[in-house]
Design an enzyme around this catalytic site. Sequence first.
Site, PDB file in Angstrom:
ATOM      1  N   ASP A   1       0.815  -1.217   0.000  1.00  0.00           N
ATOM      2  CA  ASP A   1       0.000   0.000   0.000  1.00  0.00           C
ATOM      3  C   ASP A   1       0.848   1.266   0.000  1.00  0.00           C
ATOM      4  O   ASP A   1       2.068   1.222   0.212  1.00  0.00           O
ATOM      5  CB  ASP A   1      -0.958  -0.010   1.206  1.00  0.00           C
ATOM      6  CG  ASP A   1      -0.290  -0.445   2.506  1.00  0.00           C
ATOM      7  OD1 ASP A   1       0.958  -0.411   2.579  1.00  0.00           O
ATOM      8  OD2 ASP A   1      -0.993  -0.820   3.446  1.00  0.00           O
TER       9      ASP A   1
ATOM     10  N   ASP B   1      -7.145  -2.773  14.270  1.00  0.00           N
ATOM     11  CA  ASP B   1      -8.532  -3.037  13.889  1.00  0.00           C
ATOM     12  C   ASP B   1      -8.658  -4.263  12.977  1.00  0.00           C
ATOM     13  O   ASP B   1      -9.715  -4.522  12.419  1.00  0.00           O
ATOM     14  CB  ASP B   1      -9.125  -1.802  13.175  1.00  0.00           C
ATOM     15  CG  ASP B   1      -8.345  -1.413  11.916  1.00  0.00           C
ATOM     16  OD1 ASP B   1      -7.374  -2.130  11.553  1.00  0.00           O
ATOM     17  OD2 ASP B   1      -8.703  -0.403  11.283  1.00  0.00           O
TER      18      ASP B   1
ATOM     19  N   HIS C   1      -6.922  -4.748  10.158  1.00  0.00           N
ATOM     20  CA  HIS C   1      -6.662  -4.547   8.721  1.00  0.00           C
ATOM     21  C   HIS C   1      -5.384  -5.253   8.275  1.00  0.00           C
ATOM     22  O   HIS C   1      -4.447  -5.413   9.057  1.00  0.00           O
ATOM     23  CB  HIS C   1      -6.660  -3.053   8.328  1.00  0.00           C
ATOM     24  CG  HIS C   1      -5.517  -2.242   8.819  1.00  0.00           C
ATOM     25  ND1 HIS C   1      -5.627  -0.908   9.162  1.00  0.00           N
ATOM     26  CD2 HIS C   1      -4.206  -2.543   9.009  1.00  0.00           C
ATOM     27  CE1 HIS C   1      -4.463  -0.441   9.526  1.00  0.00           C
ATOM     28  NE2 HIS C   1      -3.581  -1.408   9.452  1.00  0.00           N
TER      29      HIS C   1
ATOM     30  N   GLU D   1      -9.387  -1.784   5.484  1.00  0.00           N
ATOM     31  CA  GLU D   1     -10.009  -1.499   6.769  1.00  0.00           C
ATOM     32  C   GLU D   1     -11.244  -2.392   6.969  1.00  0.00           C
ATOM     33  O   GLU D   1     -11.776  -2.947   6.000  1.00  0.00           O
ATOM     34  CB  GLU D   1     -10.422  -0.023   6.814  1.00  0.00           C
ATOM     35  CG  GLU D   1      -9.264   0.965   6.649  1.00  0.00           C
ATOM     36  CD  GLU D   1      -8.390   1.094   7.898  1.00  0.00           C
ATOM     37  OE1 GLU D   1      -8.253   0.109   8.644  1.00  0.00           O
ATOM     38  OE2 GLU D   1      -7.834   2.182   8.103  1.00  0.00           O
TER      39      GLU D   1
END
Length: 268
Positions: free
Chosen positions: A67, A136, A138, A143
Amino acid sequence: MEIIIQPDAAQSARLVAAFIARAMRRKPDLVLGLATGSTPVPLYRELIRRHREDGLDFSRVTAFNLDEYLGIGPDHPGSYRRFMQVQLFDHINLSPGHTHLPDGLAPDVEAHCRHYEAQIRASGGIDIQVLGIGSDGHIGFNEPSSSLASRTRTKTLTSRTRRDNARFFENPADVPVECITMGIGTIMESRICLLLAAGERKAEAVAGALEGPITAMNPASALQLHPDTRVFLDEAAAGKLKMRAYYDEVFARDVFWNKLRQEDGRTL
Ligand code: PGA
């Protein structure tokens, strides 16, 4: 999934580096998927050490990162391109033309995402994908609520992720809101996934990913459907796992790792 719990992140990094080095010896033109963030830094140090001390040769390796932030260029100090240069690429003999990250300044983002996927395919596909996990759940910047079949695309970062990553920027408000990330479907096509996590902050996401239901609310849980994922945890990140004793037993009996320890020539 194989779950390997080590006393600390440095020990996990040694095992993962040995795993990657073995794969590179067997396939010198290995295609490596790489990750950013604090988690892979000890691994990158180990790979650099192996390059310097053992001559680990990256000259034919190709790398694809997961990313990049949208709206900042490769020279921005918070960019993932810059991070990779500083943490790994500048210290090994990986050819600059063989390092790939999404371009945060691509004029036509959708076309760029399609091109990134095409480049991965043209390379023969990712052999080994290194992954961190967000607090979280990811993976990449996928996400919670990301489609488990998603491909490389733009995503909006959650405020939690932006807070988690504020330390890489001068000012928390500078953390970009959007990014380009490989999709979960893209990641799932990697032949091998190596998921690394360290610290108590990750324990809940790790427990959900490994022992919870497969759900877009914890994107890393998609790896339960991946045929060859190995997970490397330190004690703190493993703190909420229910089947801990079983994972330790399996690892202790594992012929592959015992052989790798003998083969590797370093103390693992
Ligand atoms: P970290 O990030 O390694 O900096 O904790 C992991 C991630 O967000 O994937």
